[in-house]
Design a protein around this motif. Structure first.
Motif, PDB file in Angstrom:
ATOM      1  N   TYR A 252      18.147 -11.622  -4.374  1.00  9.32           N
ATOM      2  CA  TYR A 252      17.797 -11.448  -2.927  1.00  9.32           C
ATOM      3  C   TYR A 252      16.041 -11.471  -2.671  1.00  9.32           C
ATOM      4  O   TYR A 252      15.469 -10.983  -3.440  1.00  9.32           O
ATOM      5  CB  TYR A 252      18.304 -10.417  -2.080  1.00  9.32           C
ATOM      6  N   PRO A 253      15.714 -12.001  -1.682  1.00 14.58           N
ATOM      7  CA  PRO A 253      14.380 -12.259  -1.635  1.00 14.58           C
ATOM      8  C   PRO A 253      13.375 -11.093  -1.431  1.00 14.58           C
ATOM      9  O   PRO A 253      12.115 -11.157  -1.781  1.00 14.58           O
ATOM     10  CB  PRO A 253      14.282 -13.150  -0.203  1.00 14.58           C
ATOM     11  N   ASP A 254      13.906 -10.035  -1.106  1.00 12.88           N
ATOM     12  CA  ASP A 254      13.130  -8.784  -0.873  1.00 12.88           C
ATOM     13  C   ASP A 254      13.297  -7.790  -2.104  1.00 12.88           C
ATOM     14  O   ASP A 254      12.570  -6.863  -2.074  1.00 12.88           O
ATOM     15  CB  ASP A 254      13.545  -8.115   0.329  1.00 12.88           C
ATOM     16  N   LEU A 255      13.870  -8.184  -3.188  1.00 13.61           N
ATOM     17  CA  LEU A 255      14.059  -7.462  -4.315  1.00 13.61           C
ATOM     18  C   LEU A 255      12.539  -7.250  -4.950  1.00 13.61           C
ATOM     19  O   LEU A 255      11.981  -8.163  -4.924  1.00 13.61           O
ATOM     20  CB  LEU A 255      14.940  -7.762  -5.075  1.00 13.61           C
ATOM     21  N   VAL A 256      12.304  -6.053  -5.594  1.00 12.24           N
ATOM     22  CA  VAL A 256      11.136  -6.023  -6.338  1.00 12.24           C
ATOM     23  C   VAL A 256      11.533  -5.262  -7.569  1.00 12.24           C
ATOM     24  O   VAL A 256      12.447  -4.437  -7.684  1.00 12.24           O
ATOM     25  CB  VAL A 256      10.248  -4.939  -5.444  1.00 12.24           C
ATOM     26  N   THR A 257      11.018  -5.527  -8.659  1.00 11.91           N
ATOM     27  CA  THR A 257      11.464  -5.039 -10.123  1.00 11.91           C
ATOM     28  C   THR A 257      10.050  -5.138 -10.911  1.00 11.91           C
ATOM     29  O   THR A 257       9.146  -5.863 -10.563  1.00 11.91           O
ATOM     30  CB  THR A 257      12.197  -6.028 -10.638  1.00 11.91           C
ATOM     31  N   SER A 258       9.934  -4.250 -11.775  1.00 15.72           N
ATOM     32  CA  SER A 258       8.954  -4.135 -12.933  1.00 15.72           C
ATOM     33  C   SER A 258       9.455  -4.681 -13.937  1.00 15.72           C
ATOM     34  O   SER A 258       8.943  -4.588 -15.029  1.00 15.72           O
ATOM     35  CB  SER A 258       8.561  -2.791 -13.110  1.00 15.72           C
ATOM     36  N   ASP A 259      10.639  -5.276 -14.014  1.00 16.24           N
ATOM     37  CA  ASP A 259      11.077  -5.761 -15.412  1.00 16.24           C
ATOM     38  C   ASP A 259      10.357  -7.387 -15.542  1.00 16.24           C
ATOM     39  O   ASP A 259      10.692  -8.186 -14.694  1.00 16.24           O
ATOM     40  CB  ASP A 259      12.786  -6.174 -15.399  1.00 16.24           C
ATOM     41  N   PRO A 260       9.619  -7.481 -16.615  1.00 15.78           N
ATOM     42  CA  PRO A 260       8.984  -8.824 -16.870  1.00 15.78           C
ATOM     43  C   PRO A 260       9.964 -10.033 -17.014  1.00 15.78           C
ATOM     44  O   PRO A 260       9.443 -11.031 -17.276  1.00 15.78           O
ATOM     45  CB  PRO A 260       7.986  -8.493 -18.146  1.00 15.78           C
ATOM     46  N   THR A 261      11.193  -9.788 -17.265  1.00 13.18           N
ATOM     47  CA  THR A 261      11.957 -10.651 -17.460  1.00 13.18           C
ATOM     48  C   THR A 261      12.592 -11.498 -16.213  1.00 13.18           C
ATOM     49  O   THR A 261      13.214 -12.593 -16.441  1.00 13.18           O
ATOM     50  CB  THR A 261      13.255 -10.474 -18.505  1.00 13.18           C
ATOM     51  N   TYR A 262      12.308 -10.816 -14.960  1.00 12.82           N
ATOM     52  CA  TYR A 262      13.067 -11.209 -13.992  1.00 12.82           C
ATOM     53  C   TYR A 262      12.009 -11.943 -13.038  1.00 12.82           C
ATOM     54  O   TYR A 262      10.808 -11.519 -13.059  1.00 12.82           O
ATOM     55  CB  TYR A 262      13.337 -10.111 -13.001  1.00 12.82           C
ATOM     56  N   TYR A 263      12.262 -13.381 -12.685  1.00 12.37           N
ATOM     57  CA  TYR A 263      11.460 -14.105 -11.738  1.00 12.37           C
ATOM     58  C   TYR A 263      11.957 -14.021 -10.350  1.00 12.37           C
ATOM     59  O   TYR A 263      13.135 -14.533  -9.982  1.00 12.37           O
ATOM     60  CB  TYR A 263      11.749 -15.419 -12.373  1.00 12.37           C
ATOM     61  N   LEU A 264      11.261 -13.102  -9.490  1.00 13.61           N
ATOM     62  CA  LEU A 264      11.609 -13.019  -8.176  1.00 13.61           C
ATOM     63  C   LEU A 264      10.663 -13.375  -7.330  1.00 13.61           C
ATOM     64  O   LEU A 264       9.519 -13.847  -7.711  1.00 13.61           O
ATOM     65  CB  LEU A 264      12.230 -11.540  -7.965  1.00 13.61           C
ATOM     66  N   ILE A 265      10.903 -13.471  -6.013  1.00 11.93           N
ATOM     67  CA  ILE A 265       9.687 -13.656  -4.893  1.00 11.93           C
ATOM     68  C   ILE A 265       8.659 -12.806  -5.205  1.00 11.93           C
ATOM     69  O   ILE A 265       7.474 -12.965  -5.040  1.00 11.93           O
ATOM     70  CB  ILE A 265      10.063 -13.902  -3.372  1.00 11.93           C
ATOM     71  N   LYS A 294      16.058 -12.328   5.293  1.00 15.52           N
ATOM     72  CA  LYS A 294      15.032 -11.718   4.147  1.00 15.52           C
ATOM     73  C   LYS A 294      14.004 -12.553   3.700  1.00 15.52           C
ATOM     74  O   LYS A 294      12.987 -12.234   3.526  1.00 15.52           O
ATOM     75  CB  LYS A 294      15.863 -11.085   2.847  1.00 15.52           C
ATOM     76  N   PHE A 295      14.336 -13.935   3.539  1.00 13.62           N
ATOM     77  CA  PHE A 295      13.460 -15.203   3.107  1.00 13.62           C
ATOM     78  C   PHE A 295      12.409 -15.238   3.942  1.00 13.62           C
ATOM     79  O   PHE A 295      11.224 -15.367   3.612  1.00 13.62           O
ATOM     80  CB  PHE A 295      14.371 -16.271   2.909  1.00 13.62           C
ATOM     81  N   VAL A 298      10.198 -12.038   4.148  1.00 10.99           N
ATOM     82  CA  VAL A 298       9.023 -11.775   3.082  1.00 10.99           C
ATOM     83  C   VAL A 298       8.126 -12.895   2.948  1.00 10.99           C
ATOM     84  O   VAL A 298       6.858 -12.632   2.674  1.00 10.99           O
ATOM     85  CB  VAL A 298      10.005 -11.870   1.574  1.00 10.99           C
ATOM     86  N   LEU A 299       8.410 -14.083   3.552  1.00  5.20           N
ATOM     87  CA  LEU A 299       7.444 -15.021   3.228  1.00  5.20           C
ATOM     88  C   LEU A 299       6.299 -15.100   4.406  1.00  5.20           C
ATOM     89  O   LEU A 299       5.481 -15.764   4.209  1.00  5.20           O
ATOM     90  CB  LEU A 299       8.032 -16.385   3.270  1.00  5.20           C
ATOM     91  N   SER A 300       6.702 -14.284   5.406  1.00  2.00           N
ATOM     92  CA  SER A 300       5.770 -14.182   6.633  1.00  2.00           C
ATOM     93  C   SER A 300       4.501 -13.464   6.146  1.00  2.00           C
ATOM     94  O   SER A 300       3.511 -13.486   6.795  1.00  2.00           O
ATOM     95  CB  SER A 300       6.485 -13.421   7.683  1.00  2.00           C
ATOM     96  N   HIS A 301       4.684 -12.840   4.753  1.00  2.00           N
ATOM     97  CA  HIS A 301       3.322 -11.947   4.366  1.00  2.00           C
ATOM     98  C   HIS A 301       2.969 -12.724   3.191  1.00  2.00           C
ATOM     99  O   HIS A 301       2.234 -12.153   2.347  1.00  2.00           O
ATOM    100  CB  HIS A 301       3.878 -10.432   4.298  1.00  2.00           C
ATOM    101  N   SER A 302       3.249 -14.178   3.105  1.00  2.00           N
ATOM    102  CA  SER A 302       2.508 -14.801   1.960  1.00  2.00           C
ATOM    103  C   SER A 302       1.106 -14.872   1.805  1.00  2.00           C
ATOM    104  O   SER A 302       0.481 -15.217   2.641  1.00  2.00           O
ATOM    105  CB  SER A 302       3.242 -16.204   1.656  1.00  2.00           C
TER     106      SER A 302
END
Length: 350
Positions: A252-265, A294-295, A298-302
């Motif tokens: 999902y566009p609003d997800l956040v992770t510290s895992d360096p294998t994940y490519y998220l927005i 959500k997309f 999130v992108l309103s703050h790009s």
């Protein structure tokens, strides 16, 4: 002009021309519209295919324009994945064919093609990677011939998506074993493309374009390991879908992770900001209104410019993903996209 600002010149004239035909953007915002890409289906580089566009193309395009109040300025094209780059329907031949098909309809005659160039081809025995051959320069002539035929056909401004979605198994799969060959192939491809563009008055941007999420060929690979370096990338891209194409809540566009294998927005945006790159959503679709909301949020703050957002508006093998036609019964979603990305859209470039 700043480097970030110069990115927008690539398509801004096309955006302004498209917007002027349907009305100007709201005076409430002086920020530029985000260029729109689209995909409604086409005969994607198939040898002997029809010279006209996909039968439903015109109706879907016109319906999209009615909803959005402006036309796309970028349109997807995919090289044929069933033949080798120098095979019976070579990259060079596909450039000629692609330009002819785009030129055959007034809607796409002045468009910027965003061309998917596979680094593998499919046979009855599976996928054959051509990473090593590209890296060794064996397909340099096919690359330049392809570009030359697009140019001769009237398209001197291009986006290229080499090995798009390479972190998935379907197209040009990259894993730990072939990663060095992939990176070498990418760098060779980039250099050949820009040498040709500089010598032939073409404007071409090469997009590094993984799919959202982890590398499904090797979950241990980090995003950074798969990146060929700032000197070999013009735009950082992403393909991302909601349901029905992708029902994975981890994307999902609003997800956040510290895992360096994940490519998220949430990893794309700081990556692009640190490297001074613009971004592109080369494929974005689905009919999940929660995903769409959500997309947009999130992108309103790009913090970085968005080259384009390509809206997938087509029923295909991934499911029923068209939304702009009244028969799709997606009026709420269509209204949401029109309000955000239409002629007077509120989602703007920084």
């Amino acid at each position: 002009m700043s480097a970030a600002g110069s990115h927008l010149l690539f398509v801004q004239n096309h955006v302004n021309a498209g917007a002027s035909a349907v009305g100007t953007a709201s005076a409430a915002s002086a920020r530029p519209l985000i260029p729109l890409g689209a995909y409604f289906g086409m005969p994607n580089g198939k040898a002997g295919g029809p010279s006209s566009l996909y039968p439903g193309f015109r109706a879907q395009w016109d319906g999209f324009v009615r909803v959005m109040g402006r036309a796309p300025t970028v349109y997807l094209w995919f090289n044929d994945q069933t033949v080798a780059p120098d095979g019976s329907f070579s990259w060079m031949q596909q450039g000629r064919y692609g330009a002819a098909v785009m030129r055959s309809d007034s809607r796409t005659a002045g468009i910027i093609p965003a061309i998917g160039v596979p680094f593998a081809f499919r046979t009855s025995r599976g996928l054959n990677s051509v990473f090593s051959q590209i890296a060794l320069g064996l397909y340099d002539q096919q690359i330049t011939g392809m570009l030359g035929n697009w140019r001769s056909g009237g398209y001197s401004v291009l986006y290229l998506r080499p090995a798009w979605e390479f972190n998935l198994p379907q197209f040009s799969p990259v894993d730990r074993q072939n990663l060095p060959s992939f990176l070498a192939a990418w760098r060779r491809f980039y250099a050949v493309v820009h040498d040709y563009a500089d010598a032939n008055d073409m404007r071409i941007k090469v997009i590094w374009n993984p799919n959202v999420g982890q590398n499904q060929n090797d979950y241990s690979l980090t995003v950074a390991q798969q990146y060929p370096g700032d000197d070999y990338v013009d735009v950082i891209g992403m393909d991302i879908y909601g349901k029905p194409a992708d029902g994975n809540a981890d994307h999902y566009p609003d997800l956040v992770t510290s895992d360096p294998t994940y490519y998220l927005i949430s990893s794309l945006l700081p990556m692009a900001k640190a490297s001074g790159k613009s971004i592109a959503f080369c494929e974005m679709g689905g009919t999940d209104i929660v995903f769409a909301t959500k997309f947009i949020t999130v992108l309103s703050h790009s913090p970085v410019p968005i080259e384009f957002i390509t809206m997938w508006d087509l029923d295909d093998a991934s499911g029923k993903e068209s939304w702009s036609n009244p028969a799709d019964h997606q009026a709420a979603l269509a209204s949401l996209w029109a309000a955000a990305l239409g002629a007077n859209g509120t989602l703007r470039n920084p």
